[in-house]
Write a protein that holds these residues in place. Structure first.
Motif, short mmCIF file in Angstrom:
data_model
loop_
_atom_site.label_atom_id
_atom_site.label_comp_id
_atom_site.label_asym_id
_atom_site.label_seq_id
_atom_site.Cartn_x
_atom_site.Cartn_y
_atom_site.Cartn_z
N ALA A 91 46.70 34.30 38.49
CA ALA A 91 46.07 35.38 39.24
C ALA A 91 46.47 36.72 38.67
CB ALA A 91 46.44 35.30 40.72
N LEU A 92 45.52 37.67 38.71
CA LEU A 92 45.79 39.07 38.38
C LEU A 92 46.48 39.22 37.04
CD1 LEU A 92 46.98 40.16 41.95
CD2 LEU A 92 44.70 40.43 40.96
N GLY A 93 46.01 38.45 36.05
CA GLY A 93 46.49 38.59 34.68
C GLY A 93 47.63 37.71 34.27
N LEU A 94 48.25 36.97 35.21
CA LEU A 94 49.37 36.11 34.88
C LEU A 94 49.00 34.66 35.13
CD1 LEU A 94 52.37 38.12 36.34
CD2 LEU A 94 51.79 37.81 33.94
N ARG A 95 49.08 33.84 34.08
CA ARG A 95 48.70 32.43 34.22
C ARG A 95 49.81 31.61 34.84
NH1 ARG A 95 47.20 28.25 29.42
NH2 ARG A 95 49.37 27.66 29.71
N GLN A 96 51.06 31.97 34.60
CA GLN A 96 52.23 31.24 35.09
C GLN A 96 52.28 29.83 34.50
OE1 GLN A 96 52.60 32.40 39.54
NE2 GLN A 96 50.47 31.98 39.18
N SER A 97 53.15 29.00 35.06
CA SER A 97 53.16 27.59 34.70
C SER A 97 52.14 26.87 35.55
CB SER A 97 54.56 26.99 34.93
OG SER A 97 54.80 26.88 36.32
N TYR A 98 51.99 25.56 35.36
CA TYR A 98 51.03 24.83 36.18
C TYR A 98 51.46 24.77 37.64
CZ TYR A 98 53.83 20.54 36.61
OH TYR A 98 54.80 19.63 36.92
N PHE A 99 52.74 25.10 37.89
CA PHE A 99 53.21 25.16 39.28
C PHE A 99 52.62 26.37 40.03
CE2 PHE A 99 57.19 22.66 38.08
CZ PHE A 99 56.68 21.50 38.62
N SER A 100 52.18 27.41 39.29
CA SER A 100 51.60 28.60 39.93
C SER A 100 52.54 29.14 41.01
CB SER A 100 50.22 28.28 40.52
OG SER A 100 49.38 27.71 39.55
N GLN A 547 15.12 38.69 53.66
CA GLN A 547 15.63 38.28 54.97
C GLN A 547 16.67 37.18 54.86
OE1 GLN A 547 14.98 39.52 58.01
NE2 GLN A 547 16.39 38.06 58.95
N ASN A 548 16.44 36.17 54.00
CA ASN A 548 17.34 35.03 53.88
C ASN A 548 17.81 34.82 52.44
OD1 ASN A 548 17.06 34.33 56.66
ND2 ASN A 548 15.08 33.42 56.17
N LEU A 549 17.84 35.89 51.65
CA LEU A 549 18.20 35.78 50.24
C LEU A 549 19.30 36.78 49.93
CD1 LEU A 549 17.34 34.15 47.73
CD2 LEU A 549 15.86 36.08 47.13
N GLU A 550 20.38 36.28 49.33
CA GLU A 550 21.56 37.11 49.05
C GLU A 550 21.95 36.98 47.59
OE1 GLU A 550 25.51 37.44 51.54
OE2 GLU A 550 25.65 35.74 50.15
N LEU A 551 22.28 38.11 46.99
CA LEU A 551 22.75 38.15 45.61
C LEU A 551 24.20 38.60 45.59
CD1 LEU A 551 22.10 38.02 42.53
CD2 LEU A 551 21.59 40.46 42.68
N ARG A 552 25.03 37.90 44.78
CA ARG A 552 26.44 38.24 44.62
C ARG A 552 26.76 38.40 43.14
NH1 ARG A 552 30.20 34.85 48.70
NH2 ARG A 552 28.90 34.92 50.56
N VAL A 553 27.54 39.43 42.84
CA VAL A 553 28.04 39.62 41.48
C VAL A 553 29.49 40.08 41.59
CG1 VAL A 553 27.80 40.84 39.30
CG2 VAL A 553 25.76 40.29 40.63
N SER A 554 30.40 39.38 40.90
CA SER A 554 31.81 39.74 40.88
C SER A 554 32.29 39.77 39.44
CB SER A 554 32.65 38.75 41.69
OG SER A 554 32.25 38.71 43.03
N PHE A 555 33.21 40.69 39.16
CA PHE A 555 33.69 40.85 37.79
C PHE A 555 35.15 41.23 37.81
CE2 PHE A 555 34.33 43.54 33.98
CZ PHE A 555 34.04 42.60 33.01
N GLY A 556 35.94 40.59 36.94
CA GLY A 556 37.35 40.92 36.78
C GLY A 556 37.64 41.27 35.34
N ARG A 557 38.44 42.31 35.14
CA ARG A 557 38.76 42.78 33.79
C ARG A 557 40.25 43.10 33.71
NH1 ARG A 557 39.93 43.93 29.09
NH2 ARG A 557 38.69 45.24 27.70
N ILE A 558 40.93 42.51 32.73
CA ILE A 558 42.34 42.80 32.49
C ILE A 558 42.42 43.86 31.40
CG2 ILE A 558 44.53 41.85 31.71
CD1 ILE A 558 43.56 39.13 32.71
#
Length: 656
Positions: A91-100, A547-558
């Motif tokens: 998360a937030l740029g750090l992968r950590q070990s597989y234990f997270s 009325q029943n249609l939603e658009l989502r866009v998300s972006f992350g940049r390190i």
């Protein structure tokens, strides 16, 4: 990304006058209540911390079955698969070990983590969501409220309660995976509660996989995961929360640079309990509790199977070992809050915990202390398995005592909000230090400005400090507490038809715990001499285009990751998620694209398309269909570990 956002905003604002009856995002957020930010139920729009809330409706629209699939749809997380075939997340740029270990998971506020490695994900490698009503993610340093190992985020899974309907769900995939769950609420004049049960099998073969030694086969880490959550409440204020996980995993062709297929498996059992008493007396509220947690690990290694060319050259026999660990964790604590009209709300608490690794055992047909990576012929091999003495075990019996008092202050005037936390953390084997957080918020109509900063602490785990007789990785009893200072400014606009969010973050770690290479071809846990820094931003847009249609866009940049090299920073610099949702009374449908940039030279960038469809058969039943990797794109993680093939899921859900 900024151009796309501008285009969408112009389009949606231009059509706003033509759609006055659309569902309001602003009204929805006004109604949302969360508990994770302060340990007490609060209105989301009055919480100065940066919190992401995923409701039950959103979980169904996304078609996610477990926590890892959900995090895969969030731009601040990196979901990947480790050598072991285990789900892992950074998360937030750090992968950590597989234990997270820098992210902690709670279930209804109860911490779910194995104290021997500091990780929630070693307790449960799946975290099914079929019986989860809401997911709350609080970002930034949270040690001051929840204790050690909450440096990056806290994830709280809120399950259904006794006031909800019963539920049965089952699903199966073309990869022969299956999810099955049942939720049973009960209530009478004497007590109320619920029972939530899940059983998961993961097989998902990945064909034609070749490991780095040339061995071919299906990359399939067969997993069985059973868990339950039980709650019981009485009108007097007494309550019980009990959570248990039973995991059984067999590993794929290659699970590390030495450990390979054969007789390699892991079985973990966890039993987590909290018994408490809650009361409310005018403006004073309190919660006094005791807990008793128990953890068990049985892990089998086949370090050199007979079908490996290298093993057959140097060793006449397989190297087999079975390790067992037994750990218990009693605790006692309390949390109290006093509300005043003039001076805000004051909260204070304290917790005392004992961690006791009270029994360890190692049976093998060789001496681990004799293993030399540079000279395989030096290994001492026995004709049969035998129990080894304490000096040849991988970890010795250990005890850790921890005491931490803490305070919290919550105050608001007009449209300004302030939240302060301070905690003193003390252990017998690592020492003591302070952690804190400061959260500020200003509301201007439908715009919200937030600023969060503070310090988190991560305590070295037993595995990092006390592992021995391991030719690849050595413990270090002189490890210090890892400190993370961070700052997170954010802006959020919540309108009737559109929501926009922009959050930046900066983390600076001192005494960062990492694996340092030492002579002999092995590694040792150590604290970094230099500071480790990561920074970036997250932005998201959600809007109704019909009325029943939603658009989502998300972006992350390190922006940058500095201080160390290697696996901790093998993290995609960019991540984009876009989705289109449609729903009415009978149908819910969603099409999503998830795109990662390159994580490392061994993990190139990729994109994946997923599809989700739900059909309501009756008021209380429905069928659903999910397709993961609709276009069957080939992608991989580090060391050529394959990503998911195209998989079709079909399921049924019944409320009663």
């Amino acid at each position: 990304m900024s151009l796309l956002t501008l285009i969408f905003l112009i389009l949606f604002l231009a059509t706003e006058a033509n759609s006055q009856n659309l569902y309001s995002y602003y009204l929805l957020n006004q109604e949302l209540k969360i508990i994770s930010a302060t340990k007490e139920k609060e209105n989301l729009l009055k919480t100065p911390r940066y919190v992401r809330v995923i409701t039950h409706d959103e979980l169904e629209r996304l078609g996610v079955k477990n926590l890892f699939e959900l995090l895969d749809y969030l731009p601040e997380f990196y979901y990947w698969r480790s050598f072991f075939g285990l789900n892992a997340v950074g998360a937030l740029g750090l992968r950590q070990s597989y234990f997270s270990e820098k992210i902690q998971v709670l279930i209804n506020g109860v911490p779910i983590s194995d104290p021997s490695n500091g990780s929630s994900f070693s307790v449960n490698s799946v975290f099914p969501l079929s019986n989860v009503k809401q997911v709350e993610i609080v970002y930034g340093p949270m040690t001051a409220l929840y204790g050690y190992n909450t440096s990056l985020a806290v994830i709280n899974l809120i399950t259904y309660s006794s006031s909800d309907k019963g539920k049965i769900e089952t699903s199966i995939s073309t990869g022969h995976d299956s999810y099955n769950s049942i939720f049973i609420p009960f209530k009478n004049k004497t007590f109320s509660g619920s029972f939530s049960f899940s059983y998961v099998e993961n097989r998902s073969p990945h064909k034609d996989y070749t490991d780095f030694l040339g061995l071919k086969g299906n990359y399939s880490s067969f997993k069985k995961n059973f868990d339950y959550f039980f709650t019981l409440s009485f009108p007097s204020g007494f309550y019980l929360k009990s959570y248990s996980v039973n995991r059984n995993e067999h590993f794929p062709v290659t699970i590390s640079e030495l450990v390979t297929n054969g007789n390699s498996y892991a079985r973990r059992k966890s039993f987590i309990n909290k018994l408490g008493y809650s009361f409310s007396l005018n403006n004073l509220k309190g919660d006094i509790y005791v807990g008793y947690n128990w953890f068990y690990l049985k892990r089998a290694y086949n370090l050199c199977p007979f079908n490996h060319k290298i093993c057959s050259i140097y060793l006449p026999n397989e190297l087999l070992a079975v390790e067992k660990r037994y750990l218990k964790e009693p605790r006692i604590g309390g949390f109290f809050s006093l509300s005043t009209n003039e001076f805000g709300k004051f909260s204070f608490g304290a917790e005392y915990t004992e961690v006791n690794l009270y029994k360890t055992r190692l049976n093998s047909n060789f001496l681990p202390s004799s293993v030399n990576v540079e000279n395989p012929k030096s290994i001492v091999v026995f004709p049969n398995m035998r129990e080894l003495s304490d000096k040849d075990k991988l970890i010795s019996e250990r005890k850790r005592y921890s005491f931490s008092p803490y305070i919290q202050y919550n105050f608001n005037f007009d449209d300004y909000y302030l939240l302060l936390n301070l905690r003193w953390n003390r252990t017998n084997d690592v020492g003591s230090d302070w952690s804190y957080t400061v959260s500020l918020m200003k509301k201007i109509e439908k715009s919200i400005f937030k600023l969060n900063f503070g310090r988190a602490l991560r305590i070295p785990s037993f595995e990092e400090m006390y592992i021995k007789n391991n030719p690849i990785l050595k413990g270090n009893q002189n490890l210090k507490l890892e400190k993370a200072d961070s700052i997170m400014p954010s802006y959020q606009y919540i309108g009737d038809r559109v929501t926009v969010n922009l959050t930046a973050y900066y983390f600076r770690f001192r005494n960062f715990i990492y694996k340092r290479q030492v002579p002999g071809g092995s590694y040792q846990w150590d604290n970094s001499d230099s500071s480790v820094r990561s920074s970036g931003f997250i932005t998201s847009l959600k809007t109704k285009i019909a009325q029943n249609l939603e658009l989502r866009v998300s972006f992350g940049r390190i922006f940058s990751i500095e201080g160390l090299s290697g696996e901790y920073f093998d993290f995609p610099k960019k991540k984009l998620i876009s989705g289109l949702n449609y729903w009415n009374k009978e149908i819910t449908s969603g099409l999503y694209v998830v795109a990662y940039s390159k994580a490392s030279s061994r993990a190139p960038g990729f994109y994946r398309v997923d599809y989700n469809f739900n059909l309501n058969l009756t008021r209380n039943s429905k069928v659903f269909l999910n397709v993961k990797n609709l276009l069957n794109r080939k992608y991989q993680f580090d060391d050529e570990i394959p990503g998911d093939e195209r998989t079709l899921w079909v399921g049924f859900q019944l409320y009663y």
